[in-house]
Design a protein around this motif. Structure first.
Motif, PDB file in Angstrom:
ATOM      1  N   VAL A   1      35.533  47.275  42.524  1.00 39.07           N
ATOM      2  CA  VAL A   1      36.840  47.143  43.175  1.00 39.07           C
ATOM      3  C   VAL A   1      37.647  48.418  42.931  1.00 39.07           C
ATOM      4  CG1 VAL A   1      38.944  45.750  43.409  1.00 39.07           C
ATOM      5  CG2 VAL A   1      36.791  44.658  42.700  1.00 39.07           C
TER       6      VAL A   1
ATOM      7  N   GLU B   1      37.379  48.918  38.989  1.00 42.37           N
ATOM      8  CA  GLU B   1      36.745  47.839  38.220  1.00 42.37           C
ATOM      9  C   GLU B   1      35.268  47.838  38.545  1.00 42.37           C
ATOM     10  OE1 GLU B   1      38.304  43.717  38.456  1.00 42.37           O
ATOM     11  OE2 GLU B   1      39.928  44.705  39.563  1.00 42.37           O
TER      12      GLU B   1
ATOM     13  N   ASP C   1      31.232  40.440  44.055  1.00 43.52           N
ATOM     14  CA  ASP C   1      32.192  41.555  44.128  1.00 43.52           C
ATOM     15  C   ASP C   1      31.894  42.487  42.962  1.00 43.52           C
ATOM     16  OD1 ASP C   1      33.439  40.500  46.314  1.00 43.52           O
ATOM     17  OD2 ASP C   1      35.200  39.761  45.240  1.00 43.52           O
TER      18      ASP C   1
ATOM     19  N   THR D   1      43.421  47.181  47.991  1.00 41.84           N
ATOM     20  CA  THR D   1      42.242  47.034  47.146  1.00 41.84           C
ATOM     21  C   THR D   1      41.023  47.079  48.060  1.00 41.84           C
ATOM     22  OG1 THR D   1      42.349  44.629  47.322  1.00 41.84           O
ATOM     23  CG2 THR D   1      43.345  45.623  45.367  1.00 41.84           C
TER      24      THR D   1
ATOM     25  N   THR E   1      37.127  46.358  48.028  1.00 40.06           N
ATOM     26  CA  THR E   1      36.151  45.626  47.215  1.00 40.06           C
ATOM     27  C   THR E   1      34.764  45.727  47.821  1.00 40.06           C
ATOM     28  OG1 THR E   1      37.869  44.059  46.583  1.00 40.06           O
ATOM     29  CG2 THR E   1      35.595  43.342  46.252  1.00 40.06           C
TER      30      THR E   1
ATOM     31  N   HIS F   1      41.272  50.056  43.213  1.00 34.76           N
ATOM     32  CA  HIS F   1      42.701  49.778  43.389  1.00 34.76           C
ATOM     33  C   HIS F   1      43.359  51.085  43.776  1.00 34.76           C
ATOM     34  CE1 HIS F   1      42.471  45.709  41.589  1.00 34.76           C
ATOM     35  NE2 HIS F   1      41.481  46.241  40.896  1.00 34.76           N
TER      36      HIS F   1
ATOM     37  N   ASN G   1      31.249  44.153  48.017  1.00 31.96           N
ATOM     38  CA  ASN G   1      30.544  42.898  47.771  1.00 31.96           C
ATOM     39  C   ASN G   1      29.104  43.076  48.254  1.00 31.96           C
ATOM     40  OD1 ASN G   1      29.492  40.173  48.840  1.00 31.96           O
ATOM     41  ND2 ASN G   1      31.292  39.516  47.705  1.00 31.96           N
TER      42      ASN G   1
END
Ligand SMILES: [Zn+2]
Length: 276
Positions: free
Chosen positions: A91, A10, A88, A99, A101, A93, A103
């Motif tokens: 991301v 993402e 965030d 996950t 992430t 997966h 940030n």
């Protein structure tokens, strides 16, 4: 991430410090991460395709590792910390259910994809000096790099072409341990022929010791630094000079007080009495 496949990526904004590559998601999704590494301050994730995902935390970037279904942020926090979805930005997966992430409130971080065979020659990597904890970094190498350098010794230690990834805090701490003034000229640790003086040997020892101690303690928690499990690092409790302006020097028998000066726009903390 290591050994797992990137199932889905993402991307929540088009850029960090620089725009993310246009084909960022396509080149990552479906790829297995064959190895995780580091060069200087860059994190590397090797992919089965032969690409490397090159990442840098910048000033405030951090990774959180969580597992699907568990929710929340793993670990404990000394300061309140929201999941801050606004920060965030990326991301991953993973096929393992994890996950990962990224940030980064200030967005000085970066992510690029570079073919492995081009990594050593990449503009961000090719000028980078030896790893401070590697065998290639010793007093001979440091003295040769400093010979003829009229900059201060502190500036030389922060020069990534001299030694890779040594930050401001650890440069200050290493100079104190080696009892060397941050203001002395870099070339003074080498003989006229570029061979190491005894102080260069002491300095290399101090650099390796301070980094190994910091790694054991889990890093230093300044500003937004977090370990990936969300815990703060504790190395700041071991600082000898950094952020201790006006306090007594910890060198046995020394009556000096820690002084703060600014060199090349960065704070330097040192003891004017025992650091020569
Ligand atoms: Zn002192």
């Amino acid at each position: 991430m290591e050994g797992a496949r990137i199932v889905r990526v993402e991307v929540r904004r088009p850029d960090l410090r620089w725009p993310l590559p246009r084909d960022f998601v396509q080149r990552l999704e479906g790829e297995t991460v064959t190895g995780i590494g580091r060069r200087a301050k860059y994190l590397t994730a090797d992919l089965a395709s032969g690409d490397v995902l090159l990442m840098h935390l910048g000033m405030s970037g951090s990774f959180r590792v969580g597992h699907d279904g568990e929710g929340g942020i793993p670990g404990e926090f000394h300061h309140p910390r929201t999941a801050a979805p606004a920060h965030d930005h990326v991301v991953f997966h993973m096929s393992s259910g994890a996950t990962v992430t990224f940030n980064d409130p200030r967005r000085f971080g970066l992510m690029l994809i570079v073919p492995r065979r081009e990594l050593a020659g990449h503009p961000l990597i090719r000028e980078v000096g030896p790893e401070p904890l590697g065998n290639a970094f010793d007093a001979d190498v440091l003295a040769a790099a400093c010979a003829g350098k009229k900059t201060t010794l502190k500036a030389a230690l922060l020069d990534q072409t001299v030694v890779a990834g040594l930050g401001n805090i650890y440069a200050c701490e290493a100079l104190h341990r080696a009892k060397l003034s941050p203001k002395r000229r870099a070339f003074t640790i080498a003989t006229r022929t570029g061979a190491p003086k005894a102080c260069a040997i002491a300095l290399v020892d101090a650099i390796k010791t301070v980094l190994n101690d910091a790694i054991k303690a889990g890093g230093s928690s300044l500003r937004d630094h977090r370990r990936t499990d969300g815990e703060l690092g504790y190395f700041q409790h071991h600082f000898r000079v950094y952020d201790r302006e006006g306090e007594l020097c910890v060198t046995p028998g020394c009556r000096g007080k820690v002084k703060r000066i600014v060199q090349n726009g960065r704070s330097t903390f040192f003891c004017p009495v025992c650091q020569k």
